[in-house]
Write a protein that holds these residues in place. Sequence first.
Motif, PDB file in Angstrom:
ATOM      1  N   THR A  67       0.841  -1.190   0.000  1.00  0.00           N
ATOM      2  CA  THR A  67       0.000   0.000   0.000  1.00  0.00           C
ATOM      3  C   THR A  67       0.873   1.236   0.000  1.00  0.00           C
ATOM      4  O   THR A  67       1.859   1.311   0.740  1.00  0.00           O
ATOM      5  N   GLU A  69       0.560   5.386   0.622  1.00  0.00           N
ATOM      6  CA  GLU A  69      -0.303   6.481   1.078  1.00  0.00           C
ATOM      7  C   GLU A  69       0.320   7.809   0.711  1.00  0.00           C
ATOM      8  O   GLU A  69       1.474   8.088   1.047  1.00  0.00           O
ATOM      9  N   PHE A  72       0.542  11.535   4.350  1.00  0.00           N
ATOM     10  CA  PHE A  72       0.114  10.878   5.592  1.00  0.00           C
ATOM     11  C   PHE A  72       0.036  11.827   6.783  1.00  0.00           C
ATOM     12  O   PHE A  72      -0.263  11.415   7.896  1.00  0.00           O
ATOM     13  N   SER A  77      -2.574   7.602  11.140  1.00  0.00           N
ATOM     14  CA  SER A  77      -3.331   6.553  10.455  1.00  0.00           C
ATOM     15  C   SER A  77      -2.406   5.493   9.869  1.00  0.00           C
ATOM     16  O   SER A  77      -2.684   4.290   9.945  1.00  0.00           O
ATOM     17  N   LEU A  78      -1.299   5.935   9.290  1.00  0.00           N
ATOM     18  CA  LEU A  78      -0.364   4.996   8.686  1.00  0.00           C
ATOM     19  C   LEU A  78       0.238   4.079   9.746  1.00  0.00           C
ATOM     20  O   LEU A  78       0.363   2.863   9.540  1.00  0.00           O
ATOM     21  N   PHE A  90       3.895  -1.021   3.697  1.00  0.00           N
ATOM     22  CA  PHE A  90       3.340   0.309   3.478  1.00  0.00           C
ATOM     23  C   PHE A  90       4.446   1.284   3.080  1.00  0.00           C
ATOM     24  O   PHE A  90       5.540   1.261   3.633  1.00  0.00           O
ATOM     25  N   GLY A  92       4.837   5.394   2.697  1.00  0.00           N
ATOM     26  CA  GLY A  92       4.209   6.685   2.960  1.00  0.00           C
ATOM     27  C   GLY A  92       4.974   7.807   2.289  1.00  0.00           C
ATOM     28  O   GLY A  92       6.206   7.793   2.247  1.00  0.00           O
ATOM     29  N   ARG A 137      -2.844  -1.185  -3.201  1.00  0.00           N
ATOM     30  CA  ARG A 137      -3.721  -0.074  -2.827  1.00  0.00           C
ATOM     31  C   ARG A 137      -2.951   1.237  -2.910  1.00  0.00           C
ATOM     32  O   ARG A 137      -1.744   1.275  -2.690  1.00  0.00           O
ATOM     33  N   LEU A 139      -3.703   5.082  -1.202  1.00  0.00           N
ATOM     34  CA  LEU A 139      -4.568   5.805  -0.278  1.00  0.00           C
ATOM     35  C   LEU A 139      -4.349   7.303  -0.404  1.00  0.00           C
ATOM     36  O   LEU A 139      -3.207   7.774  -0.430  1.00  0.00           O
ATOM     37  N   PHE A 141      -6.056  10.213   1.732  1.00  0.00           N
ATOM     38  CA  PHE A 141      -6.997  10.577   2.785  1.00  0.00           C
ATOM     39  C   PHE A 141      -6.909  12.076   3.085  1.00  0.00           C
ATOM     40  O   PHE A 141      -5.850  12.594   3.417  1.00  0.00           O
ATOM     41  N   ARG A 214      -9.907   1.910   7.401  1.00  0.00           N
ATOM     42  CA  ARG A 214      -9.397   3.287   7.469  1.00  0.00           C
ATOM     43  C   ARG A 214      -9.511   3.794   8.899  1.00  0.00           C
ATOM     44  O   ARG A 214     -10.616   3.952   9.422  1.00  0.00           O
TER      45      ARG A 214
END
Length: 239
Positions: A67, A69, A72, A77-78, A90, A92, A137, A139, A141, A214
């Motif tokens: 994933t 993001e 961030f 959240s991460l 992940f 970021g 994914r 993200l 946000f 989430r």
Amino acid sequence: MTESQQQPEPAEDTSKHRAIKSFVMRAGRMTEGQQRGLDQGWPKFGLELEAGAADFDAVFARRAPRTLEIGFGMGHSLLEMAAAAPEQDFIGVEVHKPGVGALLNGLMTQNLSNVRVYSCDALEVLRQCVADASLDRLLLFFPDPWHKSRHHKRRIVQPAFAELVRQKLKIGGVLHMATDWEAYAEYMLEVMNVAPGYTNLAADGRCVERPSERPTTKFERRGERLGHGVWDLKFQRSV
């Protein structure tokens, strides 16, 4: 006027050729923990744009669902997602150093190893560092809604962004966006519902119910108390 007194010709104005940024660099004071994160955490978890195309299987020393993001923030959240899914990796991306430092400090504090971090323009990371069809994914946000009409060109969600993300997602991979600005949600829908190669995962072709994966941020909880809404959109790469 002699030759030595002549004024040099003005340099070519290249401003119109510069890419429009979806973010504004903000100065921020670093806390002790954030600075510690940058000093001690960056050598462990930081990735450089200049290194070019990354082999993330080698970076994480495994092959796992991946994933990325964009933006961030302070990393809350991460951190929560990475701690809840140690079997996933992940990446970021954030431009603001206090947030990068906070995330790195959190990774060290929680002894997490499944996160890597870029501190630069996320679009450049996607273009230069992420292989096509490599993400499960992506993200996005609560991006800046740039709510004034004259600033809409600064919004990160544009047709070109949709196509770039589609290239980086695997077939079946998901772009998950969330915003607390309803007008921006409507705008995202306008862009994404006509973007080639995507399927809207909402049954009604609009927004999905709030996904359990989430995390809820402090900012979001405050907004809910004030009666503000949050809109989640999920689009799956179909081709």
